[in-house]
Design a protein around this motif. Sequence first.
Motif, mmCIF file in Angstrom:
data_model
loop_
_atom_site.group_PDB
_atom_site.id
_atom_site.type_symbol
_atom_site.label_atom_id
_atom_site.label_comp_id
_atom_site.label_asym_id
_atom_site.label_seq_id
_atom_site.Cartn_x
_atom_site.Cartn_y
_atom_site.Cartn_z
ATOM 1 N N MET A 49 0.779 -1.393 -0.146
ATOM 2 C CA MET A 49 -0.018 0.314 -0.020
ATOM 3 C C MET A 49 0.783 1.106 0.002
ATOM 4 N N ARG A 50 2.023 1.231 0.581
ATOM 5 C CA ARG A 50 2.727 2.372 0.972
ATOM 6 C C ARG A 50 3.294 2.528 -0.628
ATOM 7 N N THR A 54 0.082 5.348 -0.073
ATOM 8 C CA THR A 54 -1.111 5.234 0.968
ATOM 9 C C THR A 54 -0.264 5.427 2.436
ATOM 10 N N GLU A 55 -0.665 6.210 3.115
ATOM 11 C CA GLU A 55 -0.298 6.566 4.672
ATOM 12 C C GLU A 55 -0.977 5.755 5.381
ATOM 13 N N SER A 191 -6.528 0.383 -3.086
ATOM 14 C CA SER A 191 -4.941 0.311 -2.881
ATOM 15 C C SER A 191 -4.164 1.195 -2.503
ATOM 16 N N GLY A 192 -4.653 2.547 -2.808
ATOM 17 C CA GLY A 192 -4.240 3.746 -2.644
ATOM 18 C C GLY A 192 -4.866 5.031 -3.214
ATOM 19 N N PRO A 193 -4.414 6.299 -3.292
ATOM 20 C CA PRO A 193 -5.363 7.307 -3.655
ATOM 21 C C PRO A 193 -5.208 7.325 -5.226
ATOM 22 N N ASP A 212 -5.266 11.824 -1.507
ATOM 23 C CA ASP A 212 -4.563 11.231 -0.411
ATOM 24 C C ASP A 212 -5.433 10.134 0.173
ATOM 25 N N MET A 213 -4.535 8.961 0.571
ATOM 26 C CA MET A 213 -5.482 8.096 1.135
ATOM 27 C C MET A 213 -4.407 7.509 2.582
#
Length: 230
Positions: A49-50, A54-55, A191-193, A212-213
């Motif tokens: 994810m990162r 992704t945060e 899975s992310g933004p 942003d996610m």
Amino acid sequence: MSARDNILAKLRMANATPLKEPETAEYYQEMSPHWDNEVDRLKHWAAAMRAVKTEIYWVRANDWAKTLVEVAQQKGLRNILLPLQTEHGQTAATAVKAAGIEVKAFERPIEDWKDEFFADIDAGFTDSRCGIAHTGTLMLWPTVEQPRSQSLVPPVHICLFDTATMYDDFYSAMQGENMAEGMPTNVVLVSGPSKTADIQLTLAFGAHGPRDMVVLAVLPEHINPADLAD
């Protein structure tokens, strides 16, 4: 025999021998990755994810709302769209209001505040149904109380994820969540933004959804966040 008759004859012959249904469960059992313990699986999920911006914040069941407020303050959020008819939405609202951040909610038909919704909402907050370790994914399960637009429209999506609901792969998630019964109109896999590279192959975030996610990943007590450090 004409060309048409020849084609139809071949199709009839093909249908005379039905294809064997693939052994889906056996395929995933053999092909999907498996992890020796929860920590390794969580670390793989987080790294995936990162890798797509992704945060992730490791939190506990009793303190995630505090982290939610800290994230909102770091990002300068003026307001957050919350699912107030849910338990997690009410918990978030209490913490957000105490911090002086405005609470927004779906309290009227979307037609009555569509312009405000698309232009003035800073962030949307949801929970998740489960996670998928292999691909680094969260599954969102839209409901009347928590529609899919809550996660797709605002520029920041903050998601509460109970890491106890983690599956190795999508097939396991389908089986474990019994998706064949009572599935909503849309299941959202995140899975992310939002991102695109359609224009000049330049990667851009937020083109078709949140830029942003943020994931508040709730850990069980027996897992130490320090063990998940990169």
